[in-house]
Design a protein around this motif. Structure first.
Motif: not given
Lengths: 551, 240
Positions: B121-140, B211-218
């Protein structure tokens, strides 16, 4: 050369070498420690001084391996007068030569009969500081490769394994697995191709035993590997050594070349059907590659990450073949065991821990350097008698063994004998031989944080408990040190230690909490002193939950 | 092949020699949680969620890589195991930026489902909030490193089912990450065959169809198993 070597060749080399021995030998340490304080220049200057004095016929200047008292280097020992010169420089070196003709050397000396030396028992380091590591003849003059000859011609592989079992030798890499049992398992594993690997990926902070052995007496390791290969039926060996040890690599390469030239490695060793080659694999310095499955992956050219065992390497190891992996020090024990007999070896040490152990003595102690003591020697003898206690009148607080996998043994337990079981009972481990002495000025939480940071940086990232757990444990230790933590954080830390210890994939993660757990066990007050009052009151009082609730 | 009899959660069962505890547990009806395991590819024992207790063995053993033995007594569930599993999940949620509300896999995510099932129901450890990127260079496809748990399923399907060897792991510890070829943008990769098996294999929202949005990726998990089985049984070989 290149033709098969026979025993008479070996004895001839030995006889020639002994005949050529000069009246006086000046031994100069050329291991990495002394080399870093210009001992090479000392050796050159000594040679020059000998030539100038016209003493070439009487005096030999010999480059040797580690002479153990590293803190006083560069070291020069003069035989036969048994004078040990310390902190020798190129400037004052000629006076050592002058002293040979009856003058007084203007170089400080130390007592070679001091407890630091007298309490040592050399098996692994017997030749260290005596043999010239760059000349195979020098090793042969000290009965080198005789054990290999005897094993190949007078013993069956099974007898070799049985003798190893009888010797009681246990793995010197840290875990202490019985070496004979390991050899026997590999020998019995079916397979036409088998490998022998020497683990020289020494990575514990403060540890330099394996490096010194490789730099000081590389042929002992090669001979040990060859005997092991004969026992298990392997024809190929690898030495996995880290790239941070360039001198050890150079000496190993040189030693392998010389052994091949003399026919002591290669095909038909000593006119027997036994073939054995050794290649060096250089690691890129990842701590996890000291773990055997990660090491094998690295030798195979893959990413160095561990895999679950079983299957153990003895069954399915390098390239899927049965593989024997032993540590440098384990192999260095082997020739002496077959030269002197298993009973001789089994007579040294304690009931369950046989032989000697090499330690790299470092930290807040007067005499830092390399020591080899019989198993069962009390820690007090090592740190107080041999090490000379803490410098500047300080008091010893704890001794850390086993590096990032080990624990801190507090001063009140200094009478503990050094053996696998006794150290284990105190929450530490024998480890590979790093021994860091701490005095009253050392903050134990800081020590725990240091080792946790090390494990965090060195985690390979494959399994979650180690990858993410070490980060959180490190952050909690940091928080405690910054006086921002409460008792709840401490409970969280202890819970994480328990979880990471019991769920991690390999030894790195399973032992990463040990320094924290052992300092918590013996120095809990140092943690508690740093804690802040908890605004929610004591745990279990209705505040935030300190441990996981599960359905 | 000889059969082995063993007990899983008190239930006596038989299993083929060489079967893993995980495979045998299905017969016993025991549901062992897994994350890095994927039917159709070999196991690595990395996520440690499937650890089980075996009587007489001091260590916890991963069910996915431990083979059954005669007379083995396995416990797949205990207070201790549940606590460890929940902690592993908490560590994962704290490690990177798992924000379900904006995730393409919301509602179809294995990590999310496991967290529900383990009462996280919750996380007891400190969130690390790392800075990671997104690779959207692929056409699909897209790769969001913030949602990656480094289970390496994508790497394994890429190497061992597709045989392309595009995906790999670089770096170590908390800095470990999935890379494409020799760490180039996915869209520039010559080795990628655009088969999409990695996207099918991903347990979280790290890999997704563009092209998939929130909750659409099945995902169609059966597809990989089908490909593997079809190959093993030579279902695609025409008889001529």
């Amino acid at each position: 050369m290149g033709d098969a070597m026979i025993l008479s060749d070996l004895t001839q080399i030995k006889a020639r070498e002994l005949a050529a021995r000069k009246k006086v030998v000046l031994r100069v340490c050329l291991a990495a420690g002394c080399m870093s304080s210009e001992s090479k220049g000392v050796k050159e200057r000594l040679e020059q001084a000998v030539a100038e004095a016209g003493l070439q016929e009487e005096v030999e200047v010999r480059g040797v391996g580690c002479m153990k008292l590293c803190c006083e280097g560069p070291l020069v020992q003069a035989d036969p007068e048994n004078a040990l010169y310390i902190k020798v420089t190129a400037q004052n070196a000629p006076s050592i030569v002058a002293a040979l003709k009856g003058g007084k050397a203007e170089v400080a000396r130390t007592d070679p009969d001091a407890p630091f030396f007298k309490r040592q028992l050399g098996i692994v380091l017997a030749n260290s500081g005596i043999v010239d590591p760059e000349r195979i003849e020098s090793y042969i003059a000290l009965d080198g490769y005789q054990a290999l000859h005897e094993v190949l011609h007078e013993m069956t592989p099974k007898e070799v394994v049985d003798a190893m079992v009888a010797s009681g030798l246990r793995g010197r890499g840290g875990a202490g697995f019985p070496t004979g049992l390991k050899w026997g398992t590999v020998a019995k594993s079916p397979g036409a191709k088998k490998y022998v690997i020497c683990n020289a990926d020494e990575g514990d902070p403060g540890a330099f035993m394996d490096r010194s052995v490789l730099e000081s007496d590389p042929h002992a390791v090669l001979e040990g590997m060859a005997i092991a290969a004969y026992a298990v039926g392997a024809d190929q060996g690898f030495i996995y050594v880290r790239a941070e040890y360039p001198l050890a690599i150079a000496r190993l390469q040189n030693a392998i070349k010389q052994a091949k030239q003399l026919g002591l490695l290669g095909s038909g060793v000593f006119e027997s059907p036994f073939n054995f080659n050794i290649d060096i694999r250089i690691g890129a310095g990842a701590f996890v590659c000291g773990e055997e499955t990660a090491l094998m992956a690295s030798v195979e050219g893959k990413r160095g990450t561990p895999r679950p065992r079983p299957p153990f390497p003895a069954e399915s190891g390098l390239f899927g073949c049965p593989t024997l992996i032993n540590n440098v020090e384990t192999f260095a024990n082997v020739p002496a065991i077959y030269r002197n007999g298993a009973e001789w070896f089994a007579g040294i040490g304690t009931e369950k821990s046989k032989g000697t152990k090499v330690f790299a003595l470092a930290g807040k102690i007067k005499n830092t350097g390399l020591i080899e003591v019989p198993m069962g020697t009390p820690l007090r003898v090592i740190v107080e008698e041999m090490g000379g206690g803490a410098p500047d009148g300080g008091r010893i607080k704890a001794v850390q063994t086993g590096g990032p996998s080990g624990g801190c043994i507090p001063a009140q337990h200094l009478d503990t004998p050094v053996d696998y079981e006794s150290l284990g009972k105190l929450g530490s481990i024998m480890g590979s031989g790093g021994m860091i002495v701490m005095d009253e000025s050392t903050k134990m939480v800081d020590v725990a944080r240091f080792f946790m940071e090390f494990c965090m940086d060195e985690s390979c990232g494959k399994c979650i408990p180690c990858r993410a757990g070490t980060v959180q444990m490190h952050n909690l230790l940091e928080k405690i040190l910054q006086r921002k933590a409460t008792v709840r954080d401490l409970l969280k830390l202890e819970e994480l230690c328990d979880m990471v210890k019991h769920t991690s994939l390999c030894g790195l993660g399973q032992t990463a909490p040990n320094p924290t757990l052992s300092t918590l066990r013996f120095f809990r007050n140092e943690y508690e002193e740093l804690l802040q009052p908890d605004k929610f009151g004591p745990p279990g009082n209705g505040g935030p939950r300190e441990s996981a609730r599960t359905p | 092949m000889a059969a082995k009899t063993l007990t899983i959660d008190g239930k006596p069962i038989s299993a083929e020699e060489g079967a893993t505890i995980l495979q045998a547990s299905e017969e016993a009806g025991a549901k062992i949680p897994t994350l890095c395991h994927l039917d159709g590819v070999y196991d690595v024992g990395a996520c440690r969620l499937c650890l089980v207790e075996v009587t007489g063995v001091p260590k916890l053993l991963p069910a996915c890589t431990t083979t059954v033995a005669e007379g083995m007594d396995v416990k797949t569930d205990s207070e201790r195991l549940r606590r460890y599993r929940r902690m592993i999940l908490e560590l994962l949620f704290a490690e990177r930026n798992h924000v379900c509300a904006v995730c393409v896999s919301n509602g179809h995510c294995e990590l999310q489902t496991l967290a529900y099932n383990h009462g996280m129901d919750h996380v007891r450890y400190d969130y690390l909030f790392p800075k990671w990127g997104v690779d959207n260079t692929h056409p699909l496809f897209g790769m969001d490193h913030n949602r990656c748990i480094l289970c390496t399923r994508c790497v394994r399907v890429c190497w061992h089912i597709e045989g392309a060897g595009t995906k790999n792991v670089s770096g170590r510890g908390a800095q470990a990450r999935i890379i494409t070829d020799l760490n180039i943008p996915w869209g520039e990769s010559d080795s990628c065959t655009r088969c999409g098996k990695c996207v099918q294999a991903c347990p979280t929202g790290a890999l997704s169809h563009k092209g998939s949005t929130v909750g659409e990726m099945e995902r169609d998990r059966g597809k990989l198993e089908f490909i593997v089985l079809a190959r093993e049984k030579k279902q695609w070989v025409t008889a001529d």
